[in-house]
Design a protein around this motif. Sequence first.
Motif, PDB file in Angstrom:
ATOM      1  N   GLU A  11       0.846  -1.271   0.139  1.00 43.59           N
ATOM      2  CA  GLU A  11      -0.059  -0.068   0.058  1.00 43.59           C
ATOM      3  C   GLU A  11       0.813   1.252  -0.079  1.00 43.59           C
ATOM      4  OE1 GLU A  11      -2.384   1.824   3.430  1.00 43.59           O
ATOM      5  OE2 GLU A  11      -3.723   0.324   2.583  1.00 43.59           O
ATOM      6  N   HIS A  12       1.916   1.394   0.856  1.00 46.66           N
ATOM      7  CA  HIS A  12       2.980   2.362   0.762  1.00 46.66           C
ATOM      8  C   HIS A  12       3.571   2.528  -0.705  1.00 46.66           C
ATOM      9  CE1 HIS A  12       2.572   1.136   5.125  1.00 46.66           C
ATOM     10  NE2 HIS A  12       2.305   2.455   5.096  1.00 46.66           N
ATOM     11  N   LEU A  15       1.278   4.221  -2.857  1.00 45.87           N
ATOM     12  CA  LEU A  15       1.085   5.760  -2.559  1.00 45.87           C
ATOM     13  C   LEU A  15       2.653   6.290  -3.078  1.00 45.87           C
ATOM     14  CD1 LEU A  15       0.095   8.212  -1.014  1.00 45.87           C
ATOM     15  CD2 LEU A  15       1.399   7.481   0.882  1.00 45.87           C
ATOM     16  N   ARG A  16       3.470   5.681  -2.871  1.00 38.45           N
ATOM     17  CA  ARG A  16       4.914   6.222  -3.316  1.00 38.45           C
ATOM     18  C   ARG A  16       4.934   6.507  -4.980  1.00 38.45           C
ATOM     19  NH1 ARG A  16       9.502   6.538  -0.567  1.00 38.45           N
ATOM     20  NH2 ARG A  16       8.794   4.889   0.967  1.00 38.45           N
ATOM     21  N   VAL A  19       2.639   9.657  -5.592  1.00 39.01           N
ATOM     22  CA  VAL A  19       3.457  10.877  -5.065  1.00 39.01           C
ATOM     23  C   VAL A  19       4.461  11.294  -6.218  1.00 39.01           C
ATOM     24  CG1 VAL A  19       4.870  12.205  -3.329  1.00 39.01           C
ATOM     25  CG2 VAL A  19       2.962  10.452  -2.500  1.00 39.01           C
ATOM     26  N   ILE A  53      -2.736  13.447  -0.718  1.00 42.12           N
ATOM     27  CA  ILE A  53      -1.336  13.386  -0.242  1.00 42.12           C
ATOM     28  C   ILE A  53      -1.405  14.363   1.003  1.00 42.12           C
ATOM     29  CG2 ILE A  53      -0.274  12.603  -2.142  1.00 42.12           C
ATOM     30  CD1 ILE A  53       0.835  15.321  -2.850  1.00 42.12           C
ATOM     31  N   PRO A  56      -2.322  12.376   5.319  1.00 39.59           N
ATOM     32  CA  PRO A  56      -2.524  10.753   5.479  1.00 39.59           C
ATOM     33  C   PRO A  56      -2.887  10.161   6.384  1.00 39.59           C
ATOM     34  CG  PRO A  56      -0.461  11.772   4.139  1.00 39.59           C
ATOM     35  CD  PRO A  56      -0.631  12.779   5.076  1.00 39.59           C
ATOM     36  N   PRO A  65      -7.522  10.339   4.016  1.00 35.41           N
ATOM     37  CA  PRO A  65      -7.242   9.064   3.473  1.00 35.41           C
ATOM     38  C   PRO A  65      -7.218   7.950   4.355  1.00 35.41           C
ATOM     39  CG  PRO A  65      -5.560  10.864   2.879  1.00 35.41           C
ATOM     40  CD  PRO A  65      -6.452  11.178   4.059  1.00 35.41           C
ATOM     41  N   GLY A  67      -4.964   6.614   6.692  1.00 33.19           N
ATOM     42  CA  GLY A  67      -3.592   6.007   6.691  1.00 33.19           C
ATOM     43  C   GLY A  67      -3.147   6.227   8.070  1.00 33.19           C
ATOM     44  N   HIS A  71       2.331   6.422   6.203  1.00 30.44           N
ATOM     45  CA  HIS A  71       2.059   7.042   4.951  1.00 30.44           C
ATOM     46  C   HIS A  71       2.556   8.584   4.839  1.00 30.44           C
ATOM     47  CE1 HIS A  71      -0.770   3.671   5.498  1.00 30.44           C
ATOM     48  NE2 HIS A  71      -0.938   3.767   4.076  1.00 30.44           N
ATOM     49  N   VAL A  75       5.273  10.460   1.666  1.00 29.81           N
ATOM     50  CA  VAL A  75       5.090  11.647   1.247  1.00 29.81           C
ATOM     51  C   VAL A  75       6.332  12.555   1.452  1.00 29.81           C
ATOM     52  CG1 VAL A  75       3.696  13.966   1.214  1.00 29.81           C
ATOM     53  CG2 VAL A  75       2.576  11.622   1.185  1.00 29.81           C
TER      54      VAL A  75
END
Length: 381
Positions: A11-12, A15-16, A19, A53, A56, A65, A67, A71, A75
Motif C-alpha cells: 500500500e505504501h 502511494l509512493r 506521489v 497526499i 494521510p 485518507p 492512513g 503514509h 510523502v
Amino acid sequence: MLENREPFDEEHALLREGVRGFIKAEITPHFPAWEESGMVSRRFWQQAGAAGILCPQVPQAYGGPGGSFKHNAVVIEEFAYAGLAGPLSDLTVHSDVGAGYLLHLGNEAQKQKWLPRLASGETVCAVAMTEPGTGSDLQAVRTRATPVAGGYRISGSKTFVSNGQHCDLVIVVARTSEAPGAKGISLILVEADRAGFNRGRKLDKLGQWSADTSELFLEDIDVPHENLLGVEGGGFAALMQQLPQERLAIAITSIAAAQRAFDITCDYVRQRKAFGQTVLDFQSTRHRLADLKTDLAVGWAFVDQCLNRHASGQLDSKQASIAKLWCSEMQGRLVDQCLQLHGGYGFMREYEICRLYADARVQRIYGGTSEIMRELIGRGL
C-alpha cells in the motif's frame, strides 16, 4: 534506499508511486517559478488535497485518507528526494504538525470542522510558536490570550511561521494566565479572517526559497472559548507530546534529501573528468563516497527503527531527538562534501547540489536546534 524497506508494504509502495507522479505532473513544471516568487501557489494545496497526499494519517471519518504516519513518511521522503524542500516545509507543518495537533488534541466539533478542510486543501494550516525574542525557549512566550467574556483576546507577534501568507487557520501558542513558565501556555485556534489578524512580510531566507515563511501580528483578536485546543494551561505539555513526531519528520526529510545529494554526486563524478580520468577514478573520491554511503546506511536503519517504534506508540522524546540530531548533522556534512566534489560548479545555483546545500542548513535549527537536542539527550544519561 527509499523503496523495499521493512516499515513499508504494498500500500505504501502504491502511494509512493502516486506521489512521484504528482510531483512530476504538478510540481516540477512550476517549481522554478515558486522559488523565484518565494512561495508555492495556492492552487498547489487544492491539487495536493485532490491527489490524497495531504494529511494521510487523518481517518476517513474526518475526510482524510485513513492512513498512518508511515503514509506521511512516504510523502516526506518523496518530496525531500525530489529536492522540494520549500513545498515540503509548508506541507509538513500543515499535514504532520497542524493536523496532528487537531487529531490528538481537538474535541469532536473541532475535528469535524477542520480536519476535512485540511485534508482537501480548502484550509491551509499554520502553527505560530516562535516569537522574535523566544526562539527555542517556548516557556518565554509573550503572546497573550487574555480571558474575556465568551472567550479570549489575543495580542502578540510571531515569526518564522510556515504558511504565513496562505494560512486560513493558525494554531497559536499563547499565554492564558500569569502562571510561571510552561504552566500558563495554551494552544488556541485563530482563523485568519478575524479582525486584528495581520500578515507581516514574507521572510527572505538562505534556502528553501519557495517555503511560505512569514511574520504574523495578532492585534486584539477576539476568539470564542471553543477555539481553545486541548485544555487551558496544557499547551506546553501538548507541544512536548507531539514533538517526537515532528522531529522524526525532520529526520526523515534530512536522510532523504541527503540520499538525493549523494546520488546526484555519484552521477556527476562518474561523468566529470580531470587529469585524463573521471573524478570517480581517484581513490580519494571513492573513499569519501564510501564514508558517505556508510553514513546513509546507518541513518536509514535508525530512521526505519524509529518509524516502527512510532507506529507502535513506543517512540519517545530521546529517540526522536537522537534521530533529528544525527540525521540533520549528517545531512549537513554530506551535502558539504558533495558540493566540494562538484568543484566550482557546486557553487552555482543552476546546479541542484547548490540548492540542496542551502536548503539543508535550517534542518539543524528548526524543530529544536542541535544544541537543544544534545541537551535533551544528555539529560537522560
